[in-house]
Write a protein that holds these residues in place. Sequence first.
Motif, mmCIF file in Angstrom:
data_model
loop_
_atom_site.group_PDB
_atom_site.id
_atom_site.type_symbol
_atom_site.label_atom_id
_atom_site.label_comp_id
_atom_site.label_asym_id
_atom_site.label_seq_id
_atom_site.Cartn_x
_atom_site.Cartn_y
_atom_site.Cartn_z
ATOM 1 N N THR A 225 -16.780 17.885 15.010
ATOM 2 C CA THR A 225 -16.866 17.252 13.705
ATOM 3 C C THR A 225 -18.159 17.719 13.048
ATOM 4 N N ASN A 226 -18.505 17.155 11.905
ATOM 5 C CA ASN A 226 -19.695 17.594 11.185
ATOM 6 C C ASN A 226 -20.946 17.460 12.052
ATOM 7 N N GLU B 44 -16.849 11.099 15.837
ATOM 8 C CA GLU B 44 -16.868 10.884 14.390
ATOM 9 C C GLU B 44 -18.277 10.490 13.965
ATOM 10 N N MET B 45 -18.651 10.861 12.745
ATOM 11 C CA MET B 45 -19.923 10.410 12.202
ATOM 12 C C MET B 45 -19.916 8.896 12.037
ATOM 13 N N ARG B 46 -20.983 8.243 12.496
ATOM 14 C CA ARG B 46 -21.050 6.787 12.365
ATOM 15 C C ARG B 46 -21.111 6.355 10.904
ATOM 16 N N SER B 47 -21.565 7.244 10.049
ATOM 17 C CA SER B 47 -21.661 6.928 8.624
ATOM 18 C C SER B 47 -20.344 7.149 7.888
ATOM 19 N N SER C 20 -27.429 12.286 17.433
ATOM 20 C CA SER C 20 -27.138 12.944 16.157
ATOM 21 C C SER C 20 -26.433 12.029 15.167
ATOM 22 N N GLY C 21 -26.211 10.758 15.551
ATOM 23 C CA GLY C 21 -25.584 9.821 14.632
ATOM 24 C C GLY C 21 -24.070 9.814 14.692
ATOM 25 N N HIS C 22 -23.507 10.176 15.831
ATOM 26 C CA HIS C 22 -22.060 10.202 15.997
ATOM 27 C C HIS C 22 -21.604 9.134 16.983
#
Length: 255
Positions: free
Chosen positions: A113-114, A133-136, A226-228
């Motif tokens: 993912t990103n 998935e990105m948490r945001s 990394s925020g995922h």
Amino acid sequence: MLPYDRLTDLPEASPARTLGHPAAIDIWWWAFTEGQTDWGKVRSALSQREQERAAAFRFDRDATGFMAGRYLQRSILSHYTGDAAEDLNIAAGEHGKPYLAGETALAFNLSNTNGLAVLAVSRACTAVGVDAEMRSATLEAGAAQLICSTAEFATLSMLQGAERQALLLAFWTLKESFLKATGHGLAVEPHRLTVRVDPVSRAIRVEHDLPGDRDNWCHRLLLSPSGHMIAVCAQSDRTGLVFRQQSLPDPIFRF
């Protein structure tokens, strides 16, 4: 929020110990940066078909994510099998689940993912699945009805804002990892599955009406630096299954 662990709190799966644990599932991850990576070198490590698929993406972000995932997959599986990365024959099943042709003892699954590529791999499991998935990430308003079972939707309806989004994303990643592990993919509607938590052990389970073995499944929800959000699903008859992790620090990484 469902119970989760921080990815980096898991024990390390160092190259020297990767093959030494009889009941381990290893999570290899690469938090890549588009502007600081030599994508030409990454592309050259892929198969011809993978390079062609990367070139077919309309947006550079999608192409780099695809290349990062396939590079991570080939690099790590090469170490597990002892074969050169370029010689690995990675095929796909009916719903796209990857497998190594001629290799039946190694279970693995990939998610990209990103900004993050994740590979779960194990010789102790009959099946593994992973989703990141990105948490945001913000899911559309109508997504809950497609993702959630009746029981989950009732729980979700009591929440608002960021808390609601976080739980919905957790449901999605857990279900996606399970459906990837079983090989069904999105041929099965996610709302047919129900995520529950054991009130005593706090273990996550996924209830379903799908054919096949319903035993020996283990689910973990992880948060990366990394925020995922990462969901890992594994089926194994081994007791004491150990989840380990290691990052890929550089695209020219060598063991």
